[in-house]
Design an enzyme around this catalytic site. Structure first.
Site, PDB file in Angstrom:
ATOM      1  N   HIS A  65       0.811  -1.219   0.000  1.00 53.88           N
ATOM      2  CA  HIS A  65       0.000   0.000   0.000  1.00 53.88           C
ATOM      3  C   HIS A  65       0.844   1.268   0.000  1.00 53.88           C
ATOM      4  CE1 HIS A  65       0.404   0.170   4.500  1.00 53.88           C
ATOM      5  NE2 HIS A  65       0.248   1.458   4.288  1.00 53.88           N
ATOM      6  N   ASP A 109      -0.237  -7.506   1.651  1.00 49.46           N
ATOM      7  CA  ASP A 109       0.290  -6.139   1.673  1.00 49.46           C
ATOM      8  C   ASP A 109       1.817  -6.181   1.745  1.00 49.46           C
ATOM      9  OD1 ASP A 109       0.473  -3.404   1.764  1.00 49.46           O
ATOM     10  OD2 ASP A 109      -0.153  -3.232   3.862  1.00 49.46           O
ATOM     11  N   GLY A 202       3.185   7.055   8.985  1.00 49.00           N
ATOM     12  CA  GLY A 202       4.474   7.476   8.458  1.00 49.00           C
ATOM     13  C   GLY A 202       5.503   6.396   8.242  1.00 49.00           C
ATOM     14  N   SER A 204       4.653   2.677   7.461  1.00 48.75           N
ATOM     15  CA  SER A 204       4.220   1.386   6.927  1.00 48.75           C
ATOM     16  C   SER A 204       5.369   0.789   6.119  1.00 48.75           C
ATOM     17  CB  SER A 204       3.011   1.563   6.006  1.00 48.75           C
ATOM     18  OG  SER A 204       1.901   2.047   6.703  1.00 48.75           O
ATOM     19  N   GLY A 205       5.470  -0.516   6.115  1.00 48.13           N
ATOM     20  CA  GLY A 205       6.536  -1.161   5.354  1.00 48.13           C
ATOM     21  C   GLY A 205       7.765  -1.485   6.153  1.00 48.13           C
TER      22      GLY A 205
END
Length: 255
Positions: A65, A109, A202, A204-205
């Site tokens: 995302h 995701d 801020g 994600s990932g």
């Protein structure tokens, strides 16, 4: 120019806080300068957009995302986003989003970013993180941590230095119950529940790192953009469930 950069970065993170189910670090502390040198800042034209982590000399892993923020490059080799040498630390990217991903909260995701050139693997300060060798139960690990850049509380301000916090893994049955059985498949739950630590907008990932620096999952989403914990468990994509797809890309060096 520095003042303009700070203003633009704060504007981006404010926007993330209003639009994304996200992931910065709550109740964390500055990461040790010599630790977690696999961490990557995934960036667009405005600056930092998501977290990520180096898994080989060619690839960074992040959340699918994060593509919503139109990332163009990754920064490796620094914990301080005020100290970036574009010539040596910035890499343009090719995006390899998991083919089953549809939208945030639907599952799968996960995304790989192929670097425009090889990272300096084996040479300080950049080091790749280890991935699981097969399917695992993160609950077997006693210590896990999450790291990233950005907001340190709901509606808070950005921080340029990498933050890290310890988070407990939540068992799947408890997590499903708390989320009212609305979770997608192939996820891991950690932080946000039974603790004041977790992630927020801020980052994600970023990786959920357990044991001796094994990246077992990718930060995906939290509960309704709220980062005041204890709340409901944070949700991560379970890396081990996607190993065949990951290994195929790493082997062929293309999506």
């Amino acid at each position: 120019m520095q003042a303009l950069y700070k203003f633009l970065l704060l504007q981006v993170l404010a926007s993330l806080g209003q639009q994304a189910l996200g992931s910065e670090i709550i109740k964390g502390k500055n990461a040790n300068k010599k630790s977690m040198m696999y961490m990557a800042s995934v960036q667009n034209k405005m600056g930092h957009a998501c977290g990520g982590f180096l898994i080989s000399e060619d690839y960074v892993m992040t959340a699918a995302h994060c593509d919503d923020w139109k990332p163009e490059s990754v920064v490796l080799g620094t914990h301080d986003l005020k100290k970036v040498n574009d010539a040596t630390m910035r890499y343009s990217i090719q995006k390899c989003k998991h083919p089953s991903y549809k939208k945030l909260g639907s599952g799968s995701d996960i995304m790989l970013l192929k670097l425009s050139r090889k990272a300096l693997v084996g040479k300080k300060p950049i080091q790749p993180v280890q991935l699981p060798s097969g399917e695992i139960n993160p609950k077997t690990y006693k210590k896990c941590k999450v790291a990233g850049w950005g907001l340190t509380k709901t509606g808070g301000t950005a921080v340029p230095k990498l933050q890290v916090a310890n988070v407990p893994v939540i068992d799947q049955k408890t997590c499903q119950k708390l989320w009212k059985n609305k979770l997608p498949a192939n996820v891991t739950c950690a932080g946000g529940y039974g603790t004041k630590t977790g992630f927020c907008q801020g980052d994600s990932g970023g990786p959920l790192v357990c044991g001796k620096d094994v990246a077992v999952a990718v930060a995906s989403f939290n509960n309704n953009k709220t980062c005041t914990y204890p709340n409901i468990p944070n949700i991560y994509t379970d890396v081990s469930k996607f190993l065949p797809w990951i290994n195929r890309i790493l082997r062929k060096k293309k999506c």
